[in-house]
Structure formats: structure tokens, C-alpha cells
Design an enzyme around this catalytic site. Structure first.
Site, PDB file in Angstrom:
ATOM      1  N   ASP A 249       2.343 -51.169  60.708  1.00 53.45           N
ATOM      2  CA  ASP A 249       1.223 -50.787  62.000  1.00 53.45           C
ATOM      3  C   ASP A 249      -0.162 -51.190  61.344  1.00 53.45           C
ATOM      4  O   ASP A 249      -0.971 -50.903  62.387  1.00 53.45           O
ATOM      5  CB  ASP A 249       1.352 -49.067  62.363  1.00 53.45           C
ATOM      6  CG  ASP A 249       1.148 -48.250  61.086  1.00 53.45           C
ATOM      7  OD1 ASP A 249       2.004 -48.546  59.954  1.00 53.45           O
ATOM      8  OD2 ASP A 249       0.548 -47.385  61.061  1.00 53.45           O
ATOM      9  N   ASP A 259      -7.792 -51.304  59.848  1.00 56.53           N
ATOM     10  CA  ASP A 259      -7.451 -49.900  59.290  1.00 56.53           C
ATOM     11  C   ASP A 259      -7.699 -49.845  57.798  1.00 56.53           C
ATOM     12  O   ASP A 259      -6.838 -49.683  56.882  1.00 56.53           O
ATOM     13  CB  ASP A 259      -6.000 -49.571  59.745  1.00 56.53           C
ATOM     14  CG  ASP A 259      -5.797 -49.058  61.271  1.00 56.53           C
ATOM     15  OD1 ASP A 259      -6.668 -49.163  61.753  1.00 56.53           O
ATOM     16  OD2 ASP A 259      -4.661 -48.800  61.181  1.00 56.53           O
TER      17      ASP A 259
HETATM   18  P1  AMP Z   1      -3.507 -44.496  59.965  1.00 54.24           P
HETATM   19  O1  AMP Z   1      -3.089 -44.086  58.515  1.00 54.24           O
HETATM   20  O2  AMP Z   1      -4.933 -44.083  60.174  1.00 54.24           O
HETATM   21  O3  AMP Z   1      -3.301 -46.077  59.758  1.00 54.24           O
HETATM   22  O4  AMP Z   1      -2.698 -43.889  61.027  1.00 54.24           O
HETATM   23  C1  AMP Z   1      -1.303 -43.676  60.963  1.00 54.24           C
HETATM   24  C2  AMP Z   1      -0.807 -43.293  62.512  1.00 54.24           C
HETATM   25  O5  AMP Z   1      -1.267 -41.750  62.493  1.00 54.24           O
HETATM   26  C3  AMP Z   1      -1.362 -43.813  63.530  1.00 54.24           C
HETATM   27  O6  AMP Z   1      -0.612 -43.752  64.646  1.00 54.24           O
HETATM   28  C4  AMP Z   1      -2.716 -42.938  63.930  1.00 54.24           C
HETATM   29  O7  AMP Z   1      -3.142 -42.916  65.238  1.00 54.24           O
HETATM   30  C5  AMP Z   1      -2.229 -41.761  63.462  1.00 54.24           C
HETATM   31  N1  AMP Z   1      -3.345 -40.692  63.302  1.00 54.24           N
HETATM   32  C6  AMP Z   1      -4.053 -40.630  62.033  1.00 54.24           C
HETATM   33  N2  AMP Z   1      -5.100 -39.689  62.090  1.00 54.24           N
HETATM   34  C7  AMP Z   1      -4.756 -39.029  63.250  1.00 54.24           C
HETATM   35  C8  AMP Z   1      -5.429 -37.871  63.687  1.00 54.24           C
HETATM   36  N3  AMP Z   1      -6.481 -37.237  63.225  1.00 54.24           N
HETATM   37  N4  AMP Z   1      -5.119 -37.322  64.991  1.00 54.24           N
HETATM   38  C9  AMP Z   1      -4.093 -38.217  65.376  1.00 54.24           C
HETATM   39  N5  AMP Z   1      -3.349 -39.308  64.853  1.00 54.24           N
HETATM   40  C10 AMP Z   1      -3.814 -39.746  63.970  1.00 54.24           C
HETATM   41 MG    MG Z   2      -3.134 -47.549  61.278  1.00 55.44          MG
END
Ligand code: AMP
Ligand code: MG
Length: 490
Positions: A249, A259
Site C-alpha cells: 500500500d 508515505d
Molecule cells: P501508513 O503506515 O501511514 O502507511 O498507514 C497504513 C494504514 O493505516 C493506512 O490505511 C492509513 O490510512 C492507516 N492509518 C495510519 N495512521 C492512522 C490514523 N492515525 N488514523 C486512521 N488511520 C490511520
Molecule cells: Mg501508507
């Protein structure tokens, strides 16, 4: 906001691809930084963006008429485990602008509140990770590496709660698109073949329009993404960048880096370097990045298979395309490392020469960036300038290698004068050193002091220039400054 012409072609796609979502307003938005040159590039008026109305928009508090933000749906393999529904849990696509060069670019707010995809998350972002993404994405851009950009960062005037209470922030991210490997996986796992075709056509139209009227265009799409990612990962490897969370993702279809979580640049060279505190097994270590990219692209191939064709033939075609990654990666990496070494022609022994240097660097705790940067000083610098050998615990280990290198240089035709200049345009002096990034985050988070952030962003905008007075930003950490792990800090 009279300059703002926001479109949203993604909203024309089937509604099952996303969820229209309004951002949650924040208490007291304050602009930390606006990326003025990026605003110009996008044809946006920086004064407009910095106005009260502009900041209200950048914070998700108030939008001009006609904007309908949406959260994109996607799935993904996180550390190898498939999660059928992830999606924008704390981000919203505001829409797209067509930039001055005619390229369509997404504008997304990150940290703008919960969405249907938030699961247990609060939809928010802490100031630290927002500053990190600003710094590192803009640093990557200045290094010439494809990346999403950061248009602006605002504080919200609200706290977020992680391990501790932290200031909240929101960033505006600009991307060629936010299509990910996981976006395709989302439809594939639902058996949505029609949706896959629609999404693939959209991706082709946006990123690889030359494929649009090709017969085998979905195989062509896979091929184009494999090519773009092979090039991208080679670029990362050549500057010592470690993404940290190469989940499917977090891998784009466009070939941009996306990201920025617990990412970092290596200081002293070691292939097994890992920074991320959540990467216990070292899955996303520096040296593993090309292999992981292939793994991720294999997941893309699987997702696309139903529209590539039927049966074994399609599978074999997809596998053949995946099989080209290694060659493409090596071509890009080899060309890059030759330039780093100042080799302008190609000789069979070059890669062995490069590998020998890297091995000696690993044994000698040599700083990746400075060793390559100061190689040019071995050619033309006056006495007293830092030299590559100074970065080795045992400088004679470098000298032994350098004798080989000089032999090889002697077989380069002409170019002597250009050589050092090319090396200095290839090997940066300044990278986003993790200890400096942490220092900036600490000052902003604990004291509300953004001056160090401003300063670091300014230095990293010109990574290939010598910047007298800014030497501290070029230096690797002293032992007590060393950052041992970088936290995801979502
Ligand atoms: P990431 O690790 O930032 O790439 O995020 C992985 C998944 O977790 C994605 O679907 C993000 O939208 C979700 N996500 C990360 N942090 C948050 C948060 N604080 N609130 C809601 N969703 C989150
Ligand atoms: Mg992400």
C-alpha cells in the site's frame, strides 16, 4: 481562492473505489510552512494559499464551492500479511490540479480526520511525522528522485495522543496520483474484474498514456510499473535511502516514492541497515529493498492477472515481465554507481571495483554520503580538504582500493576536467540526516520552535552545493547523537 481550479477525475470512477468524506475541522489552524516554489509549479498563488481562507482549506476547515473530498479505498500487504481493506484512514483527496507543464497532480490532506477506513485510528497526524515527511520528501525531490511533494504543513491547535500528548498537524501532499499496488489489490481480492479494468485504464490514462491503444495494455501497465519501480529503487540505493515500510500500500503505480514513515538515510554504510522501530526482522533493510520491490510487484501482477489474460499464458507473460526487474534495476544501479565513481565509460570490471569499495566502507564504518562526495577531492582538491580516505577507520584500506580506482581512471578517455564536476553533481554533500531531522522535530514539538526546521529544509534544497557555514548538516552523528530507531509515529 480565485486561483484555485480543482478537478476530481477520481470522483468520476465508481463509488466503490472511495468514500466521499468531509474533513473534521480543527480548532486553530496555523500555517507552519508553504512550499512557495511548488505552489508556483502547480499554478497556485502562494498568497492565496497563505491567506486565512487558504489556511482554512489546508487544514480541512473550509473548502471553496465544488470541492468534494474523498478517501480512497485500498488493500495491502503489511510486512507480508495481506489486509483486504486499508484505505485512506487519515487522508483525503481534495482533488487534482493540472500543473504548469500540463501534468495532473493530486492534492491530498493527510491528518484531516477519520474516514470510513480509519479502523481504530483517530484520523490524525502528529507534528513530528508531518515535519519528517516535509523534510524528506522535499530532500528527495532536490536529489532528483521521483517523489510525492509537500505543498504545506499546518498545526491544528489540537493535541493527538500517541505514547504521549503531541501537537497535531496536517500536511498537503502532492502526487502524480495516489494509486498504489494496494489499490489494485483492493479490487482483485473482491473479484471485481470490471473495476480492475476501469482502474487500470485510469492508471494508464494518467501515467502511461502511450499504452492506451495498445493491444496488451494491461501487461504493458505492469511492465511500465516494473520499469518505473526498478529505476526508483536504484535511485534510493544510490543515495542510501531506506524507505522503512515498503508495504504494497506504500508503493505507487506512478513510480514516485510515497508515505514517508520511519524512513532514513544511512550514515555509515552497512547493507543490513534498518531504522524502523517496527521492522524487527529487517524485512525492509537497505539491502533488501530491490528484492522487496519485486515481491510487491508480483502482488501487482497477481492482482492484474484477470485482466491481463487467461490461464497459463497470462501467468507466463506476467512472470516474464516481473523477470525484467532485476536487469532493469541493475542497469540503473550500475549506471548510477559508475557516475558516483566518476567513470564515464563502461568496463567489465567496474562493478567489482564498486563492490570492493562498498565492502571496505562497510568494514570501516565509512559514511556513505561523505565517502562518495569526497571522492572527487581525491582528484582535484588542494591539501587540507576532506578526502574520502578520512572517512575510513583504516584509511589504508581506502588507499589500497584507490590504487585500483586510479588504474581504472587512467583508462578513461579525456574527460579529466569534467570528472570531478560530474561526481559532485551526482554525490550529494547534504542528505536528510536522521539526527538532524530528530533535532528539528524536537525543537518544533517541545518548544514550538520552527527555525531549525526552516533551516534544514533550506539546506536540503541544494544538496549538491558546498554551503559554507552549513557544515554541521553534512556531518554524520556523533555517538551520542545517533538515532537508533525511527518510530512510525502515526
Ligand atoms: P501508513 O503506515 O501511514 O502507511 O498507514 C497504513 C494504514 O493505516 C493506512 O490505511 C492509513 O490510512 C492507516 N492509518 C495510519 N495512521 C492512522 C490514523 N492515525 N488514523 C486512521 N488511520 C490511520
Ligand atoms: Mg501508507
Amino acid at each position: 481562492m480565485h486561483t484555485l481550479r480543482i478537478e476530481n477525475t477520481y470522483a468520476d470512477l465508481p463509488e466503490r473505489f472511495y468514500a466521499f468524506t468531509a474533513p473534521s475541522p480543527v480548532a486553530a489552524p496555523m500555517l507552519i510552512k508553504l512550499n512557495v516554489s511548488l505552489a508556483h509549479e502547480l499554478g497556485l498563488d502562494p498568497d492565496d494559499l497563505a491567506s486565512e481562507e487558504g489556511v482554512a482549506m489546508l487544514a480541512g476547515n473550509r473548502f471553496p464551492q465544488g470541492i468534494r473530498p474523498l478517501a480512497q479505498a485500498y488493500a495491502g500487504h503489511q510486512f507480508g500479511n495481506f489486509v483486504p481493506q486499508l484505505g485512506d484512514g487519515r487522508a483525503l483527496l481534495i482533488g487534482e490540479v493540472v500543473d504548469r507543464e500540463g501534468h495532473r497532480r493530486d492534492i491530498q490532506l493527510k491528518g484531516s480526520g477519520p474516514t470510513r477506513f480509519s479502523r481504530n485510528g483517530d484520523g490524525r497526524a502528529a507534528l513530528g511525522p508531518i515535519l519528517r515527511e516535509y523534510i524528506v520528501s522535499e530532500a528527495m525531490h532536490a536529489l532528483g528522485i521521483p517523489t510525492t511533494r509537500t505543498l504545506a504543513a499546518v498545526t491544528t491547535g489540537e493535541a493527538v495522543y500517541r505514547e504521549t500528548r503531541l501537537p497535531g498537524a496536517i500536511m498537503a501532499r502532492v502526487a502524480a496520483s495516489h494509486l498504489r499496488v494496494g489499490t489494485f489489490q483492493y479490487l482483485a481480492v473482491r473479484g471485481d474484474v470490471e473495476g480492475l479494468r476501469t482502474l487500470a485504464d485510469y492508471a494508464i490514462d494518467r501515467h502511461y498514456p502511450h499504452l492506451a491503444d495498445k493491444e496488451a495494455r494491461y501487461l504493458g501497465l505492469l511492465d511500465a510499473v516494473v520499469a518505473a519501480q526498478a529505476e526508483l529503487i536504484a535511485r534510493w540505493m544510490l543515495v542510501g535511502f531506506i524507505h522503512g515500510v515498503m508495504n504494497t500500500d506504500n508503493m505507487t503505480i506512478s513510480g514516485e516514492t510515497i508515505d514517508y514513515g520511519p524512513c532514513a538515510f544511512m550514515d555509515s554504510y552497512h547493507p543490513s541497515t534498518v531504522f524502523s522501530s517496527i521492522d524487527h526482522a529487517g524485512r525492509y533493510a537497505y539491502v533488501n529493498q530491490p528484492r522487496i520491490a519485486v515481491w510487491n510487484l508480483a502482488r501487482l501482477a497477481e492482482a492484474l492477472l484477470p485482466i491481463i489474460g487467461e490461464g497459463d499464458a497470462a501467468l507466463e507473460e506476467a512472470q516474464a515481465v516481473l523477470g525484467t526487474f532485476q536487469q532493469r534495476y541493475e542497469t540503473a544501479f550500475h549506471a548510477g554507481i559508475r557516475r558516483k565513481l566518476g567513470l564515464l565509460t563502461e568496463q567489465g570490471e567496474d562493478m567489482a571495483l564498486a563492490a570492493d569499495l562498498l565492502e571496505r566502507m562497510a568494514q570501516n564504518g565509512a559514511d556513505f554520503t561523505l565517502t562518495f562526495r569526497d571522492l572527487a577531492n581525491e582528484l582535484d582538491a588542494p591539501e587540507g580538504k576532506a578526502r574520502a580516505r578520512d572517512h575510513f577507520i583504516d584509511p589504508t584500506s581506502f588507499d589500497d582500493w584507490a590504487a585500483r580506482w586510479r588504474d581504472r581512471l587512467a583508462r578513461e578517455p579525456e574527460h579529466q576536467t569534467e570528472r570531478a564536476a560530474i561526481m559532485r553533481a551526482t554525490n550529494p554533500r547534504y542528505i536528510a540526516r536522521n539526527h538532524r531531522v530528530e533535532e528539528v522535530i524536537k525543537a518544533a514539538t517541545e518548544s514550538g520552535d520552527f527555525a531549525p526546521f526552516e533551516q534544514l529544509v533550506a539546506v536540503l534544497a541544494n544538496p549538491f552545493d558546498e554551503q559554507p557555514g552549513n557544515e554541521r548538516y553534512a556531518q554524520p552523528p556523533r555517538d551520542e547523537e545517533r538515532v537508533l530507531a525511527t518510530f512510525c509515529g502515526t
